[in-house]
Design a protein around this motif. Structure first.
Motif, PDB file in Angstrom:
ATOM      1  N   ARG A  20     -34.822  -7.362 -36.645  1.00  0.00           N
ATOM      2  CA  ARG A  20     -33.577  -6.695 -37.023  1.00  0.00           C
ATOM      3  C   ARG A  20     -32.391  -7.560 -36.620  1.00  0.00           C
ATOM      4  NH1 ARG A  20     -34.462  -1.036 -34.352  1.00  0.00           N
ATOM      5  NH2 ARG A  20     -36.701  -1.109 -34.593  1.00  0.00           N
ATOM      6  N   VAL A  21     -31.492  -7.772 -37.544  1.00  0.00           N
ATOM      7  CA  VAL A  21     -30.275  -8.532 -37.270  1.00  0.00           C
ATOM      8  C   VAL A  21     -29.073  -7.758 -37.797  1.00  0.00           C
ATOM      9  CG1 VAL A  21     -31.385 -10.796 -37.261  1.00  0.00           C
ATOM     10  CG2 VAL A  21     -30.532  -9.872 -39.385  1.00  0.00           C
ATOM     11  N   ASP A  22     -27.892  -8.058 -37.256  1.00  0.00           N
ATOM     12  CA  ASP A  22     -26.689  -7.372 -37.695  1.00  0.00           C
ATOM     13  C   ASP A  22     -26.166  -7.960 -39.005  1.00  0.00           C
ATOM     14  OD1 ASP A  22     -25.891  -9.775 -36.647  1.00  0.00           O
ATOM     15  OD2 ASP A  22     -24.150  -8.966 -35.604  1.00  0.00           O
ATOM     16  N   HIS A  23     -25.122  -7.342 -39.529  1.00  0.00           N
ATOM     17  CA  HIS A  23     -24.573  -7.746 -40.831  1.00  0.00           C
ATOM     18  C   HIS A  23     -24.051  -9.184 -40.802  1.00  0.00           C
ATOM     19  CE1 HIS A  23     -22.671  -7.441 -44.729  1.00  0.00           C
ATOM     20  NE2 HIS A  23     -21.532  -7.858 -44.186  1.00  0.00           N
ATOM     21  N   GLN A  24     -23.362  -9.551 -39.721  1.00  0.00           N
ATOM     22  CA  GLN A  24     -22.804 -10.905 -39.633  1.00  0.00           C
ATOM     23  C   GLN A  24     -23.909 -11.956 -39.663  1.00  0.00           C
ATOM     24  OE1 GLN A  24     -20.372 -11.603 -36.201  1.00  0.00           O
ATOM     25  NE2 GLN A  24     -19.682 -13.583 -36.925  1.00  0.00           N
ATOM     26  N   CYS A  25     -25.019 -11.688 -39.003  1.00  0.00           N
ATOM     27  CA  CYS A  25     -26.146 -12.626 -39.010  1.00  0.00           C
ATOM     28  C   CYS A  25     -26.748 -12.735 -40.412  1.00  0.00           C
ATOM     29  CB  CYS A  25     -27.195 -12.179 -38.008  1.00  0.00           C
ATOM     30  SG  CYS A  25     -28.558 -13.334 -37.824  1.00  0.00           S
ATOM     31  N   LYS A  26     -26.855 -11.629 -41.121  1.00  0.00           N
ATOM     32  CA  LYS A  26     -27.377 -11.664 -42.485  1.00  0.00           C
ATOM     33  C   LYS A  26     -26.492 -12.512 -43.396  1.00  0.00           C
ATOM     34  CE  LYS A  26     -29.542  -7.118 -42.336  1.00  0.00           C
ATOM     35  NZ  LYS A  26     -29.490  -5.750 -42.838  1.00  0.00           N
ATOM     36  N   VAL A  27     -25.177 -12.360 -43.228  1.00  0.00           N
ATOM     37  CA  VAL A  27     -24.241 -13.135 -44.031  1.00  0.00           C
ATOM     38  C   VAL A  27     -24.388 -14.622 -43.726  1.00  0.00           C
ATOM     39  CG1 VAL A  27     -21.793 -13.602 -44.402  1.00  0.00           C
ATOM     40  CG2 VAL A  27     -22.612 -11.255 -44.330  1.00  0.00           C
ATOM     41  N   GLN A  28     -24.500 -14.958 -42.437  1.00  0.00           N
ATOM     42  CA  GLN A  28     -24.632 -16.361 -42.045  1.00  0.00           C
ATOM     43  C   GLN A  28     -25.960 -16.956 -42.509  1.00  0.00           C
ATOM     44  OE1 GLN A  28     -23.960 -16.711 -37.848  1.00  0.00           O
ATOM     45  NE2 GLN A  28     -21.765 -16.343 -38.042  1.00  0.00           N
ATOM     46  N   LEU A  29     -27.009 -16.151 -42.558  1.00  0.00           N
ATOM     47  CA  LEU A  29     -28.302 -16.649 -43.045  1.00  0.00           C
ATOM     48  C   LEU A  29     -28.253 -16.944 -44.540  1.00  0.00           C
ATOM     49  CD1 LEU A  29     -30.785 -14.368 -41.108  1.00  0.00           C
ATOM     50  CD2 LEU A  29     -30.661 -16.855 -40.961  1.00  0.00           C
ATOM     51  N   ARG A  79     -24.776 -17.191 -35.099  1.00  0.00           N
ATOM     52  CA  ARG A  79     -25.710 -16.064 -34.948  1.00  0.00           C
ATOM     53  C   ARG A  79     -27.013 -16.316 -35.709  1.00  0.00           C
ATOM     54  NH1 ARG A  79     -23.748 -10.495 -33.801  1.00  0.00           N
ATOM     55  NH2 ARG A  79     -21.741 -10.758 -32.801  1.00  0.00           N
ATOM     56  N   ALA A  80     -26.906 -16.861 -36.898  1.00  0.00           N
ATOM     57  CA  ALA A  80     -28.105 -17.148 -37.688  1.00  0.00           C
ATOM     58  C   ALA A  80     -28.961 -18.197 -36.994  1.00  0.00           C
ATOM     59  CB  ALA A  80     -27.704 -17.623 -39.077  1.00  0.00           C
TER      60      ALA A  80
END
Length: 74
Positions: free
Chosen positions: A2-11, A42-43
């Motif tokens: 599980r990752v937060d929204h900011q990490c998903k965007v950076q990935l 974060r990613a």
């Protein structure tokens, strides 16, 4: 994982491309910076958290006897 929204965007920010030999290449941090995208801290942390350099339980053999078969030394 599980990752937060900011990490998903950076990935999802780095772009994929191909090199001359046909391999897929991930965009470098330098070229992302030129496009105006911030550093994917974060990613990178999330990917390093699950990275394993060798399969679990395997040791890298070193030394003079590394090339010998295990049965010959027993």
């Amino acid at each position: 994982m599980r990752v937060d929204h900011q990490c998903k965007v950076q990935l999802s920010n780095p772009q994929l491309g191909n090199n001359t030999t046909g391999y897929v290449v991930v965009e470098s941090k330098e070229s992302m910076k030129k496009r105006g995208v911030s550093s994917p801290d974060r990613a990178e942390a999330a990917l390093l958290a699950i990275y394993e350099p060798y399969p679990v339980g395997m040791r890298k053999r070193r030394g003079l006897l590394a090339g010998c078969a295990a049965g010959l030394l027993a």
